[in-house]
Design a protein around this motif. Sequence first.
Motif, PDB file in Angstrom:
ATOM      1  N   PHE A 173      36.263  38.433  39.733  1.00 40.82           N
ATOM      2  CA  PHE A 173      35.437  39.638  39.749  1.00 40.82           C
ATOM      3  C   PHE A 173      35.282  40.117  38.309  1.00 40.82           C
ATOM      4  CE2 PHE A 173      37.243  39.526  44.004  1.00 40.82           C
ATOM      5  CZ  PHE A 173      36.169  39.891  44.808  1.00 40.82           C
ATOM      6  N   THR A 174      34.054  40.132  37.811  1.00 36.54           N
ATOM      7  CA  THR A 174      33.810  40.623  36.454  1.00 36.54           C
ATOM      8  C   THR A 174      33.645  42.138  36.529  1.00 36.54           C
ATOM      9  OG1 THR A 174      31.466  40.090  36.804  1.00 36.54           O
ATOM     10  CG2 THR A 174      32.793  38.495  35.591  1.00 36.54           C
ATOM     11  N   THR A 175      34.567  42.858  35.910  1.00 43.97           N
ATOM     12  CA  THR A 175      34.598  44.316  36.031  1.00 43.97           C
ATOM     13  C   THR A 175      35.211  44.937  34.784  1.00 43.97           C
ATOM     14  OG1 THR A 175      35.698  46.141  37.206  1.00 43.97           O
ATOM     15  CG2 THR A 175      36.730  43.971  37.376  1.00 43.97           C
ATOM     16  N   PRO A 176      34.679  46.074  34.309  1.00 39.93           N
ATOM     17  CA  PRO A 176      35.269  46.735  33.139  1.00 39.93           C
ATOM     18  C   PRO A 176      36.674  47.260  33.394  1.00 39.93           C
ATOM     19  CG  PRO A 176      33.523  48.081  34.090  1.00 39.93           C
ATOM     20  CD  PRO A 176      33.447  46.743  34.763  1.00 39.93           C
ATOM     21  N   SER A 177      37.092  47.314  34.656  1.00 38.46           N
ATOM     22  CA  SER A 177      38.449  47.785  34.964  1.00 38.46           C
ATOM     23  C   SER A 177      39.439  46.632  35.120  1.00 38.46           C
ATOM     24  CB  SER A 177      38.430  48.634  36.248  1.00 38.46           C
ATOM     25  OG  SER A 177      37.967  47.873  37.349  1.00 38.46           O
ATOM     26  N   GLY A 178      39.005  45.405  34.781  1.00 35.53           N
ATOM     27  CA  GLY A 178      39.884  44.256  34.916  1.00 35.53           C
ATOM     28  C   GLY A 178      40.741  43.997  33.704  1.00 35.53           C
ATOM     29  N   ASP A 179      41.530  42.927  33.749  1.00 34.96           N
ATOM     30  CA  ASP A 179      42.334  42.500  32.605  1.00 34.96           C
ATOM     31  C   ASP A 179      41.407  41.953  31.526  1.00 34.96           C
ATOM     32  OD1 ASP A 179      44.713  43.087  33.933  1.00 34.96           O
ATOM     33  OD2 ASP A 179      44.743  41.111  34.901  1.00 34.96           O
ATOM     34  N   ARG A 180      41.747  42.208  30.279  1.00 40.38           N
ATOM     35  CA  ARG A 180      40.873  41.766  29.195  1.00 40.38           C
ATOM     36  C   ARG A 180      40.900  40.248  29.056  1.00 40.38           C
ATOM     37  NH1 ARG A 180      40.721  44.441  23.257  1.00 40.38           N
ATOM     38  NH2 ARG A 180      40.217  46.233  24.569  1.00 40.38           N
ATOM     39  N   PHE A 181      39.724  39.678  28.903  1.00 40.63           N
ATOM     40  CA  PHE A 181      39.583  38.230  28.770  1.00 40.63           C
ATOM     41  C   PHE A 181      39.944  37.785  27.360  1.00 40.63           C
ATOM     42  CE2 PHE A 181      36.812  34.401  28.203  1.00 40.63           C
ATOM     43  CZ  PHE A 181      37.411  33.613  29.170  1.00 40.63           C
ATOM     44  N   ASP A 182      40.682  36.669  27.252  1.00 39.95           N
ATOM     45  CA  ASP A 182      40.995  36.102  25.944  1.00 39.95           C
ATOM     46  C   ASP A 182      41.118  34.581  26.085  1.00 39.95           C
ATOM     47  OD1 ASP A 182      43.451  35.668  27.157  1.00 39.95           O
ATOM     48  OD2 ASP A 182      44.516  37.196  26.001  1.00 39.95           O
TER      49      ASP A 182
END
Length: 392
Positions: free
Chosen positions: A83-92
């Motif tokens: 789920f792509t969401t601004p409240s998710g874990d930051r992608f790295d």
Amino acid sequence: MKIDVLSIFSDYLAPLELSLPGKARAKGLLDIAVHDLRAFTHDRHRTTDDTPYGGGAGMVMKPEPWGEAFAALEIAESDTIVFTTPSGDRFDQRKAEDLSARPRLVFACGRYEGIDQRVIEHAREIANVEEISLGDYVLNGGEVAALAIIEAVVRLIPGFMGNPESLVEESHSGDTAGLLEYPVYTKPPVWNGREVPAVLRSGDHGAIARWRHEQARRRTAERRPDLLAPSALADGTPIQRAVPGDAGELMTLQRACWVQEALANPGVHIPALHESLDDIRAWMGEWDTYVVRRAGRLVGAVRGRLEGPDRTAWDIGRIMVAPDLQGEGLGRALLEHIQDAAPAAATSYLLFTGAGSERNLRMYKKAGFRLRSDLATPPGAVVLSKPRRPNS
């Protein structure tokens, strides 16, 4: 690897047909399918959203189309729904490497105010779930984020890149993990009066490797200091960047430390003893400040900033250690850390201490600092400096 993408704007995903992802599909390394979420609705208007319970602005994506879509895609327990969401874990990069090892990814691209939370709860019952954010900002929908994540992930699939060595040398990858990539150059050797660094034309591979690592470290310190792993004491206690909430404890520690300095330098005016909480908050915004905590207690601190007419002198100050912990090496560790934290522009280190502060003077001289009688100093103080070595 198999990737499915669910979206109400499938045209957003057209770039997946281009460049290397498209070639990977042609080679059979990658199977990507884009699905229109509206195909799983049953009303005349193909509705995928409705007003939020509890009121508020915007619309929320309905659960029914998502549930039918997941069922139609025959999602298995071994699959991963992203789920792509601004409240998710930051992608790295670490997350990209993790996802690249998954057999199947299903991207759920939300829109509006997001997807009904029950969809995510349902997804956790049927598969692995990752809620991922690209960063601390909001996009109109999850499609752009999905594209970025997919590109970062699929390029790690074996056979995807023509030259796998290029993956190792990139920012955040391989031996340079945690560092930004070093500057790169190609022919001609001189362009617009700017020359390629001589070391890159030397043929000395060891020197080139050292130069590249140093450039990567300096670039990271200057542009993304948050990526650098915090220094640590011998017992593993981290030295971390100070935050505004540390101001009150810094004031307490500062006064405790500079009372000792006042006793060692009688009659000398010591600004640190007279600063208010607002003063400390103000200089925290101007200096790179680091702190050490033990058992929740702030027990050490140091700060640094560029000074001088050409801003190449790294001014080191306020090396503070709680009185009951002095003599354990914490001061030396803080001094080493603040030197390592100097930006690439720094060519020398500079610090002041009281003329009567014998313990401080011994530590600084042992660390390579030398007294500078040619530089102006406040009354009762001395100044010491140290050149910065090219590879330090």
